[in-house]
Write an enzyme that holds these catalytic residues in place. Structure first.
Site, PDB file in Angstrom:
ATOM      1  N   GLU A 204      33.433  14.692  -2.825  1.00 27.75           N
ATOM      2  CA  GLU A 204      32.355  15.713  -3.894  1.00 27.75           C
ATOM      3  C   GLU A 204      31.051  16.301  -2.548  1.00 27.75           C
ATOM      4  OE1 GLU A 204      29.818  13.521  -6.651  1.00 27.75           O
ATOM      5  OE2 GLU A 204      31.591  13.437  -8.344  1.00 27.75           O
ATOM      6  N   LYS A 337      28.732  15.856 -19.758  1.00 24.78           N
ATOM      7  CA  LYS A 337      30.368  16.598 -18.757  1.00 24.78           C
ATOM      8  C   LYS A 337      31.210  16.925 -19.722  1.00 24.78           C
ATOM      9  CE  LYS A 337      30.259  13.038 -15.088  1.00 24.78           C
ATOM     10  NZ  LYS A 337      30.348  11.632 -14.660  1.00 24.78           N
TER      11      LYS A 337
END
Length: 425
Positions: A204, A337
């Site tokens: 990430e 999400k």
């Protein structure tokens, strides 16, 4: 405007693994597309991501079956439908699938089409996606929670906890908050290099050094905040996602990357209470495992009045599971999400339920991301006030930040910045 074609293709995500891209075309020639992400640490109750399991292609991670499901099963049923009827389109795909977790068609197939439909509808109306999804009042820009140190399943190091984030909240607008975060990210790089640590990054975009302890991760971040010229807790606070479901083994929490020690649920609650008193932590995600509901209740009762407690694996963006958590008084925020539940409509339903019961919403990327920026628009559309989409590097992460900068410019004087109130208890 009627849908005239739907096509899906196999492309790559930021980890070099296949994912699904869908493109929708309308009778007036408008086309729109979307790409679904993929997670590394996933909740047990997430909708099913369909993979081919063919060892001869991409190590079994191909998505040709999901692509075929779009082209052969979904497209014939959706072509001819009104593109702005998002809920009916999503419902039709769910009906075709016929399972509670989208195991037949795959959430990656359904979501790719669902997101592409929303984007194409917005384009056909000449509206930005955030305006199409959120209406005329969509104007709140989120605090960019930047994942600057990676551990757990997201990095090859000795740090047990998965994400250590900075939240630059004391800013007049999103652009300045992003600048504060980026400056702190670069200050952290300098500090790590000075200590002899690696400054390579994880999935990430955060650094993944072999620190001596989990506590050291927080401490070097605090040093970086100060080195960048900001005040810990006043200008920039800390958000954590330890992803403790990955640590849950045989009824205890195993610190599997550091010293192999274990903690009971009570001891984990004690740890988080200690950290919350010692460090400027405004948000703690998945502080307890997804199946440790008793531990979650203890944690909520202990520090829920002062710290945002975010359920990710716990809730999986699922309104039914969230309703159970609300009834039990567990957590006070939910991570959002899109691919955990698998459609735009269901995601919006979950957000609506959370807001109704005063739970905060925290919109999130996945560790396997793409250049798709839907979550940036979703965050503004729903006034979530918080987004996490990686660090200050890797273009699949920065793409979302840059889209939020564009949205802020488009909104002009109407734009508002969430600030620390995004986390307020």
């Amino acid at each position: 405007m009627l849908i005239t074609s739907i096509e899906a293709h196999e492309i790559l995500d930021s980890r070099g693994n296949p994912t699904v891209e869908a493109q929708v075309a309308l009778e007036n020639g408008t086309t729109g597309s979307a790409i679904v992400p993929s997670g590394a640490s996933t909740g047990e109750k997430e909708a099913v991501e369909l993979r081919d399991s063919d060892p001869k292609r991409y190590g079994g991670k191909g998505v040709l079956s999901a692509v075929a499901n779009v082209n052969d099963s979904i497209a014939p049923e959706i072509i001819g439908m009104e593109v702005t009827d998002q809920r009916s389109i999503d419902r039709k795909m769910i009906e075709i699938d016929g399972t509670a977790n989208k195991a037949t068609l795959g959430a990656n197939a359904i979501l790719a089409v669902s997101m592409a439909v929303a984007r194409t509808a917005a384009l056909s109306l000449g509206l930005p996606l955030y305006r199409y999804l959120g209406g005329t009042n969509a104007s709140l820009l989120p605090v960019p929670c930047m994942n600057v140190i990676n551990g757990g399943k997201h990095a090859d190091n000795t740090v047990d906890f998965q994400e250590f984030m900075i939240a630059p909240h004391n800013a007049p607008n999103f652009a300045e908050a992003l600048r504060m975060g980026a400056e702190t990210f670069h200050a952290l790089k300098s500090i790590l290099r000075g200590k002899g640590y690696s400054t390579g990054v994880g999935d990430e975009g955060g650094f993944a050094p072999d620190l001596k302890s989990n506590e050291e991760a927080v401490e070097v971040i605090l040093l970086a905040i100060e080195k960048a010229g900001y005040r810990p807790g006043e200008d920039i606070s800390i958000c954590l996602d330890p992803a403790t479901s990955e640590m849950w083994k045989d009824g205890k929490y195993l610190f599997f990357k550091s010293d192999q020690s274990t903690k009971t649920s009570e001891e984990m609650v004690d740890l988080w209470a200690s950290w919350a008193g010692q460090y400027p932590i405004v948000s703690l995600e998945d502080g307890m495992g997804e199946n440790d509901w008793e531990g979650w209740k203890m944690l909520t009762d202990r520090i829920g009045a002062t710290v945002e407690l975010v359920g990710d694996d716990l809730f999986c963006t699922n309104a039914k599971i969230l309703a159970e958590g609300i009834e039990k008084g567990v957590a006070n925020s939910i991570l959002i999400k899109l691919n955990q539940i698998g459609s735009v409509s269901e995601t919006l339903d979950t957000i609506e339920l959370a807001v109704k019961h005063n739970y905060k919403c925290f919109v999130s990327h996945r560790s396997g991301e793409t250049e798709d920026t839907t979550i940036a628009d979703l965050t503004v559309a729903t006034a979530a006030g918080q987004i996490k989409t990686g660090s200050g590097c890797r273009s699949e992460r920065v793409a979302k930040f840059n889209q939020l900068l564009r949205i802020e410019r488009q909104l002009g004087e109407a734009a508002r910045f969430a600030g620390k109130s995004a986390f307020a208890r």
